[in-house]
Enzyme design. Structure first.
Site, PDB file in Angstrom:
ATOM      1  CD  GLU A   5      -2.812   1.027   2.434  1.00 21.01           C
ATOM      2  OE1 GLU A   5      -3.716   1.733   3.111  1.00 21.01           O
ATOM      3  OE2 GLU A   5      -1.310   0.585   3.229  1.00 21.01           O
TER       4      GLU A   5
ATOM      5  CE  LYS B 130      -8.668   0.350   3.475  1.00 23.71           C
ATOM      6  NZ  LYS B 130      -7.911  -0.044   4.518  1.00 23.71           N
TER       7      LYS B 130
ATOM      8  CB  CYS C  86      -4.383  -1.563   4.904  1.00 21.57           C
ATOM      9  SG  CYS C  86      -3.276  -1.092   6.866  1.00 21.57           S
TER      10      CYS C  86
END
Length: 508
Positions: A257, A321, A376
């Site tokens: 990321e 995301k 994440c």
């Protein structure tokens, strides 16, 4: 109150970086004993103390940049859920006897509530995520992480019941202690017998950890392009090692990321970013999957994205995301929260995606490989992982940026979640961080390759690709409704007994 305090300490120590996994049931046992026969307000106070001594030391990494007020607020808000659990347990155990099954169901409801509320929830530090090195881990593939939490709390309830049995009078203490204690031992040991298949077609995966330049922090103080240069440089070094014969050729290269600090979709800097990424991709002659922010895809607002680049072709696919972290990627209650941290207004609200992170990528040899992306904190969200597995993911990829959290235990706590997910869904996991800890994980939860934190490194290993569904895919969604039914029936039982007493009948 003392049991609440000690229970919280036990739960804190059960997680990385202490990894004393067997203390998780002990912490649950402490709260069961503290609430048996207690008034609801006493149970709530014991639960609050447990939550504070559990979450406050565990979440210290949250203060790295956000500051102490934000860390304390986060810890207190999280502790309100064990406080509610303590009150509920006191009501369910008002007769004074520990009720292991009912108590374990109440734990499931508490963890579910904390995972979805408020503002989307914060499912960090769930009981199941403490068991990456436990013999109980095998249960995750059968009853999912949620069911694993139920088993941990059930073992704790049985331990508490054995303590009560040991204190029984009239010479019956020994059998009252041994029976629940034996059941607890069986529940701990039996999941180790659950098979954890690892066979499957293999893929050579390279995971690049670039670290961060000195002085680089959450303000993105490094010059734009600095991070991207680190990743293109390391990938070109990998390609040189392959050409010399020193390293095997990767079928897939993964960057974390935020690996590109130049927006590949921006009309201004995008061509520069694309050119640099394509040079690295063509050099290694394998697909490169990387993360970065983009405003173009978010229609003006930024989005946290993953991009795939193919040799000789360039940009192929993107993922935006879906599950954004509250107070990290979206800022609820901004006018109020800005009084807790000077960082609040430096965090803009990102735009969420609308589809699961299923990304088909052709491997180096042309084989189609379906990646399941969980960016994440998404790896802690049950639905995010289940959706990509149902969508056909053969390999789970967790690109993350742990630089915001300093040198605390957040990165190893994060890695443990990925290891538990590997077993839950029977998939290999590539957990790649910009500062570490990065790791390549087999479907049985074993770490095959791992980096140290705050170092530059490239991991290279063969990972199994699997398509078989574990039982957890089917059973996982039913654990919370089942727990709710158990608690509801237990809560209704005393009322039925009182009605029967008023009519002159008796209950067993």
């Amino acid at each position: 109150m003392l049991l609440g305090l000690l229970g919280g300490v036990a739960l804190w120590l059960a997680f990385p970086g202490y990894d004393v996994w067997w203390l998780a049931p002990v912490g649950c046992a402490a709260l069961a004993l503290a609430t048996a026969g207690a008034r609801p307000w006493v149970g709530a106070a014991a639960g609050l103390l447990l939550g504070l001594t559990w979450f406050a030391p565990m979440f210290t990494w949250a203060a790295t940049y956000a500051g102490a007020p934000a860390w304390l607020a986060m810890s207190l808000l999280s502790a309100l859920y064990p406080a509610a659990l303590g009150a509920l347990l006191a009501g369910l155990q008002r007769g004074g006897a520990v009720r292991p099954v009912v108590g374990a169901a109440a734990w499931v409801l508490m963890e579910w509530a904390r995972s979805v509320t408020p503002f989307g929830g914060f499912p960090w530090a769930r009981l199941g995520f403490s068991q990456a090195d436990s013999p109980m881990l095998g249960a995750a593939s059968v009853v999912a992480v949620t069911g694993l939490g139920f088993l941990i709390a059930l073992v704790g309830g049985l331990l508490a019941l054995s303590v009560q049995g040991a204190r029984a009078r009239e010479g019956r203490g020994w059998p009252r202690m041994v029976t629940p204690l034996g059941a607890a031992v069986v529940l701990v040991v039996a999941p180790a017998l659950v098979p954890r298949p690892v066979s499957g077609e293999t893929l050579t995966v390279a995971a690049v950890q670039g670290d961060i330049p000195e002085g680089y922090d959450r303000t993105l103080s490094a010059d734009p392009g600095t991070m991207l240069a680190r990743y293109t440089g390391r990938t070109e070094d990998l390609a040189a090692g392959v050409r010399s014969g020193a390293l095997p050729a990767p079928d897939l290269v993964l960057w974390p990321e935020g690996a590109t600090d130049l927006d590949p979709l921006d009309p201004g800097v995008g061509p520069v970013a694309e050119a640099r990424i394509r040079v690295a991709t063509d050099a290694v002659d394998a697909p490169v999957v990387l993360g970065g922010l983009s405003r173009r895809a978010g229609a003006g607002a930024a989005a946290n994205m993953v991009f795939s680049y193919l040799p000789d072709q360039g940009l192929d696919q993107t993922y935006r995301k879906v599950y954004l972290a509250p107070f990290g990627e979206v800022m609820p209650l901004r006018p109020l929260v800005r009084h807790l941290s000077p960082w609040v207004d430096r965090i803009e609200d990102l735009v969420p995606g609308e589809r699961p992170g299923v990304m088909p990528v052709p491997a180096r040899d042309g084989r189609p490989v379906v990646l399941g992306l969980a960016v994440c904190f998404e790896v802690a969200v049950d639905r995010a992982l289940r959706d990509v597995v149902i969508g056909g993911a053969e390999l789970l990829v967790v690109p993350t940026s742990n630089a915001w959290f300093g040198r605390g235990d957040q990165s190893v706590q994060h890695l443990a979640i990925s290891r538990v997910r590997a077993v839950e869904y029977g998939r290999s996991v590539a957990h790649v961080s910009n500062v570490g800890v990065s790791a390549l994980i087999a479907p049985d939860g074993t770490v095959t390759e791992r980096t140290a934190a705050f170092t530059e490194a490239t991991l290279l290993a063969r990972l199994s690709l699997r398509t078989e569904a574990t039982l957890a895919v089917s059973t996982g969604p039913w654990v919370v409704p089942g727990a709710a039914a158990i608690v509801a029936l237990a809560a209704a039982q005393p009322r039925r007994s009182r009605r029967q007493d008023r009519t002159g009948t008796h209950s067993s």
